[in-house]
Scaffold this active site. Sequence first.
Site, short mmCIF file in Angstrom:
data_model
loop_
_atom_site.label_atom_id
_atom_site.label_comp_id
_atom_site.label_asym_id
_atom_site.label_seq_id
_atom_site.Cartn_x
_atom_site.Cartn_y
_atom_site.Cartn_z
N LYS B 193 29.60 22.90 24.42
CA LYS B 193 28.77 22.63 25.28
C LYS B 193 28.97 23.94 26.21
O LYS B 193 29.96 23.87 27.00
CB LYS B 193 28.93 21.32 25.99
CG LYS B 193 27.93 21.31 27.41
CD LYS B 193 28.52 20.01 28.13
CE LYS B 193 29.05 20.74 29.30
NZ LYS B 193 28.21 21.27 30.15
N GLU B 267 41.97 26.35 30.19
CA GLU B 267 42.10 27.90 31.01
C GLU B 267 41.41 27.57 32.12
O GLU B 267 40.05 27.42 32.32
CB GLU B 267 41.42 28.81 30.05
CG GLU B 267 41.91 30.14 30.45
CD GLU B 267 41.04 30.77 31.36
OE1 GLU B 267 41.07 30.59 32.54
OE2 GLU B 267 40.05 31.49 30.83
N CYS B 301 38.03 33.94 36.46
CA CYS B 301 39.25 33.19 36.69
C CYS B 301 40.25 34.11 37.10
O CYS B 301 41.16 33.88 37.76
CB CYS B 301 39.44 32.33 35.86
SG CYS B 301 39.19 32.91 34.22
N GLU B 398 40.95 29.18 45.46
CA GLU B 398 40.12 30.02 44.56
C GLU B 398 38.78 29.85 45.31
O GLU B 398 38.08 28.93 45.22
CB GLU B 398 40.11 29.56 43.33
CG GLU B 398 39.48 30.36 42.36
CD GLU B 398 39.25 29.82 40.72
OE1 GLU B 398 39.20 28.66 40.66
OE2 GLU B 398 39.42 30.75 39.96
#
Lengths: 303, 487
Positions: B193, B267, B301, B398
């Site tokens: 997906k 991840e 990331c 983040e």
Amino acid sequence: MSTKTTIPDFRVTPSIDQVGIEERVARFTSRSIKKESKMQGMKMVLSMIDLTTLEGKDTEGKVKQMCYKAAHLHDVIPGLPTVAAVCVYPSMVKTAKDALKGTGVKVASVSTAFPSGQSTHEIKISDTKFAVDNGADEIDMVISRGEFLKGNYKFVFDEIASIKQACGKARLKVIFETGELSTLDNIRKVSDIAMYAGADFIKTSTGKISPAATMPVTLVMLEAIRDYYYATGRMVGMKPAGGISTSKLALQYLIMVNETLGADWLSNEWFRFGASSLANDVLMQIAKQNTGVYQSSDYFSKD
Amino acid sequence: MSKKEVKLKFNAAWDLAPAPEDSKHVSIKKQYDLFINGEFVKPNSKKYFATYNPATDEKISEIADADEKDVDKAVKAARAAFGKWSKLSGKERGKYIYRIARLMQERAREFAVIETMDGGKPIRESRDIDVPLAANHFFYYAGWADKLEYAFPNKNPKALGVAGQIIPWNFPLLMAAWKIAPALAAGNTVVLKPAETTPLTALKLAELIRDSGLPKGVVNIITGAGKTGAAIVNHPDINKIAFTGSTNVGKWIQKSIAGTDKKCTLELGGKAANIIFEDAPLDQAVEGIINGIFFNQGHVCCAGSRLFVQESVADIVIRKLKDRMETLKVGDPMDKNTDIGAINSKQQLLKIQEYIAIGKNEGGEIYQPSCSLPKKGNFCKPTIFLNVSQSHRIVQEEIFGPVLAIQTFRTIEEVIEKANNIPYGLSAGVWTDKGSKIFNLTSKLKAGVVWANTYNKFDPTSPFGGYKESGFGREGGLHGLGAYLQF
């Protein structure tokens, strides 16, 4: 030069990472230069050329022909600039100076036992003075690469400083012959030495050995100029020479100058191309931009 | 001369004319269905959602919204295909994967253009990085398909079964390649997906896979938002979940699959330290800062979003960084000269703007270059914050945007402590001319990837993954292959 400038220890100049330099260069070469910006860029290139003949077989006749070309690049297309200067041996300076009277094109002369620089101090000084006395506006000296590679930085510094003195009002370009210096760290080091010793321009190569100018080497020198400018407030010019023969490559160099030193360096007072065949390739591209078709090289004069 | 201000002027004399990449050659359908069992089928929900071009706010296409029944259908197709596919000889599986890689190279330009239209990243990046790297992942893992016994000698490696794969919006095609290629090489079948804001290149990949003749059901690509993803995670007949995305969702996935025998690789987020020592090649280090935080608008990331500069060179590095930021071209992602494109979605732009406001309120010294932004679309200026500390929120959290928090340090011990003093541990960068210093740091930094004198370098042969809240498991290299095998 400001009297406050302190001369750094050249044994510890900033380090250069070759992989990083090459990656940065790849970013410049992937810029897309189109339409008006391309035309503007190509005219800038023409105006920055030091049209050069440096051969044992040079004669007054050949130099006069080249001087006419320097001031009349391609009269069929109106509005083109002249080149910045012609670059000749000291013995041809007077001929060039006479031929270029009233054109605004400057005369640059190589000196200091060009291209090897393997001669005595006295001869290098008199070589320079001879060229200046004959009317040279600019002097392109070579450094003593042997002394540099020996680590004798003081010798190299002092030699540049004394030639600068001998130049009087003429602007001094210092040729490193980067193809003989082996590492980018060395190129950074010699750039700093030359600028602190009084160079008005730093220049990559004589054109006599390969590799001559490359974009990574030029980028290292441009970054040295930038750091020196911030340290002293004095602008120093840049001249890559040899091996730049296409319009596309020349434009990529200008992109690099624009994004490293900015707009103030985008003039022939601060940036030059040392080249013999670049002008005609640029002219061919300008003609193509105007007419939509490429013309044969026989439509462009070869002097 | 002393009166003149010592300052460089960028973008003043010579502006580059627009150089937009042509998009006429790409074909995008008005509506996309679900790719299940080798063909496009209508969703059970009959619902579709729109995907937009973040640079223009224009609708590009409508995408099927898969519900639980669609997920079940896809998993059943994958399960049905698994037996034959996993028993196929490795050599034959490799042939199919090579074919996908080659087709991707052939259609590279179309993929690059669509990736940029749908996601907002500059065409320079999708053309030079995303698409070639995606093809490389297929090439690399195709080579392993018939060598599993040699990759893991005496371990009798076997495929896991059906892998449910959920990927993020920052590298849509590349993440699909990272997930699908090793899964297929190891003999698994896949239900994948893509993210709801960037589904198009995954659907183009579905078309490519159909054209490649891959046996039906081996790869199924279904679209939808969080609910669809949840249905994949919770489906009882899935053997492995591979997820790349936010730490919050990662935590939820771990909770959801607790007590099942589903294997899992996650991840997740990061807040990487990029460390510049005084003996570093400074101009190249500045380039590394730029690539570290502004690559893909900072939607990375492993972005180098925390910069640590040794105090002795801090002023010079920051001056160089500001000059370099002035030369960045922010704008139309389709323009070949654009360095920073559009923020992926309105929602993400708001989040970044909120963090910039937080940084200002916390007293950070903000700097943004003088560039202008397009009037339409989601754009954000590249931003740095000076004079911040470990206690500032913009240093701890983040942001996933082009925002860099800069701190200085004095000693190696101090910088190692600060670099590790974060819940994340995905990546780090070290810049120094001294090899021994590099090895000292790489052994002490708690980060899955440590780059030395470079940043954001990816290669299919190199494993990638994190520590702590950045997740677990590795993708890429042999490690990435092993994650799709049981022994």
